[in-house]
Design a protein around this motif. Structure first.
Motif, short mmCIF file in Angstrom:
data_model
loop_
_atom_site.label_atom_id
_atom_site.label_comp_id
_atom_site.label_asym_id
_atom_site.label_seq_id
_atom_site.Cartn_x
_atom_site.Cartn_y
_atom_site.Cartn_z
N GLY A 77 0.98 3.77 10.23
CA GLY A 77 1.96 3.36 9.25
C GLY A 77 1.80 4.08 7.93
N LEU A 78 0.56 4.45 7.60
CA LEU A 78 0.27 5.18 6.37
C LEU A 78 0.47 6.68 6.55
N THR A 79 0.27 7.16 7.77
CA THR A 79 0.36 8.60 8.06
C THR A 79 1.80 9.08 7.89
N VAL A 100 0.87 -1.18 0.00
CA VAL A 100 0.00 0.00 0.00
C VAL A 100 0.90 1.22 0.00
N ILE A 101 0.62 2.16 -0.90
CA ILE A 101 1.40 3.39 -1.00
C ILE A 101 0.58 4.58 -0.52
N ALA A 102 1.15 5.37 0.37
CA ALA A 102 0.56 6.62 0.84
C ALA A 102 1.55 7.74 0.54
N PHE A 103 1.29 8.94 1.07
CA PHE A 103 2.10 10.10 0.69
C PHE A 103 2.60 10.88 1.90
N ASP A 104 3.77 11.50 1.71
CA ASP A 104 4.34 12.35 2.75
C ASP A 104 3.32 13.41 3.15
N GLY A 126 5.92 2.61 17.16
CA GLY A 126 6.24 1.52 16.25
C GLY A 126 6.67 0.26 16.99
N PRO A 127 6.93 -0.83 16.25
CA PRO A 127 6.94 -0.89 14.78
C PRO A 127 5.53 -0.92 14.20
#
Length: 435
Positions: free
Chosen positions: A154-156, A138-142, A167-168
């Motif tokens: 993890g996506l944030t 899964v790809i998210a953004f800065d 984490g982790p």
């Protein structure tokens, strides 16, 4: 609530009790303890009045206690408050799903599932995408913000205060640059970086989903350029990747469209919704293409409080209010009014107001800097103004990677008089802090 009435406890008294009783991590922006709210106004326990430019972080898009929403909730409470939609369902959940399927952009047949919070909606969207594709990545953004659970953290794309020491986080989550021309990241730059990510970290054929906020919320209220959204749609189509639009903060007429992704004219595969959905009652949803939504078998989605009957009744009323009171158009008018006032302020203080973002309806921001330099964030000024705004009866919020962005989220039902009164307060406080 009964204890508040007839007592002389102050905001400071309640803050002391909160500090003693509630976890430190669940902090509060201001020591303003609310006694009541109506429309775009709030009164605290000391009877002080505030104009609300925050709406509970874009939750009360129809204002506090809109009569139609309150009536729908009262009628539902006369019937029942809970049975669990996964055990003995009810008509309001079905009708709301039908309405959301109808409102979702694009021609594909849609289906909906309900949960309680935005983070749950994001997690379930990822589950659905993985089930549909049989893939992991899964790809998210800065700068993106997708919730506070371990998966969504993890996506944030912002460490403090959300991710530090938690984490982790789950694996197979990747992040790419978000295009922000103001900070020198073009659409072409972001697309090149995404292409490099496919070459170095996650192959497109092992990518289940790309998730993006059409307008970043916590990250700084940066709108995703239409060209970038279109390019992502094409990339997802080419590689069979599920395109997830996180509309949790930007949905329900907030940006001058019912959903913000409509600005780019694209149809996402899945959308997450919460916040403005139910006018202050906890409810969230995933809405998406029927063939993708049905990838998960019976029992694979849901939760005890998923699709609360009270929340569903409120949401149906919210949608009626948005349509009847033409709040999509009203959001655009609010944004234009803010822009006029903020641009006038920027002309006086060009060295302090680096950027104004007011082309996405009533999802408005200004970025404070030193010396007119985008790379010199002025968080100290933002903090000083924030404190004084509350002292002068205005509820506002900040955001951004450096805490130097003011975000304005007034109710879409706010009157011009209240809007101008609130902007008068902000201008007065700004000038006092700047000089």
């Amino acid at each position: 609530m009964a204890e508040l009435k007839g007592t002389s406890l102050t905001n400071a008294d309640w803050q002391a009790r909160k500090n003693a009783a509630m976890a430190r991590g669940e902090g509060n922006v201001a020591s303003v303890f609310v006694e009541r709210a109506q429309g775009s106004e709030i009164w605290d326990v000391e009877s002080k009045r505030y104009i609300d430019f925050g709406t509970g972080i874009a939750v009360c898009n129809t204002g506090h206690r809109h009569p139609k929403v309150m009536q729908a909730v009262a009628e539902q409470l006369e019937r029942f408050s809970h049975t669990c939609v996964m055990v003995t369902p009810y008509d309001s959940a079905v009708m709301l799903a039908e309405k959301l399927n109808e409102l979702a952009p694009g021609p594909s047949p849609k289906k909906t599932m309900f949960v309680t919070t935005g983070a749950e909606a994001v997690e379930n969207a990822v589950k659905i995408a993985r089930s549909h594709t049989g893939r992991r990545g899964v790809i998210a953004f800065d700068g993106g913000y997708h919730g506070r659970t371990l998966m969504t953290l993890g996506l944030t794309g912002k460490i403090s205060p959300y991710k530090n020491r938690f984490g982790p986080f789950p694996g197979d989550l990747w992040r790419a640059p978000f295009p922000v021309p103001y900070h020198g990241v073009s659409v072409a730059d972001a697309l090149r970086a995404l292409d490099m990510l496919f070459k170095t970290d996650v192959a497109p054929e092992d990518c289940a989903a790309i998730i993006i906020e059409p307008v970043q919320g916590e990250g700084g209220f940066y709108p995703a350029p239409d060209a970038f959204m279109t390019a992502l749609r094409e990339i997802c189509d080419k590689h069979g990747i599920v395109f997830i639009a996180d509309e949790i903060q930007s949905g329900f007429a907030r940006t001058g469209k019912f959903f913000a992704c409509e600005h780019a004219g694209i149809e996402p595969d899945l959308m997450t919704a919460a916040k403005g959905l139910a006018g202050g009652f906890p409810l969230a949803a995933v809405v998406g293409k029927a063939e993708i939504m049905d990838a998960v078998g019976p029992g694979g989605l849901g939760g005890t409080y998923a699709g609360s009957p009270v929340g569903c009744a409120a949401a149906l009323a919210v949608i009626d209010v948005i349509e009847e009171e033409k709040l999509v158009q009203r959001a655009a008018a609010i944004g234009a009014r803010f822009r006029t006032r903020l641009e006038a302020l920027q002309k006086t203080y060009p060295h302090l107001i680096g950027d104004i973002r007011a082309d996405r309806g009533a999802m408005i921001a200004i970025e404070l800097v030193h010396d007119g330099d985008a790379e010199k964030p002025n968080a100290a000024l933002a903090k000083a103004i924030l404190t004084e705004c509350y002292a002068n009866g205005l509820v506002v919020l900040t955001c951004g990677m450096d805490g130097n962005v003011f975000r304005f989220l007034p109710a879409l039902t706010i009157t011009d008089d209240l809007l101008d009164e609130g902007l008068d307060v902000f201008e007065r406080v700004f000038k006092g802090a700047a000089e």
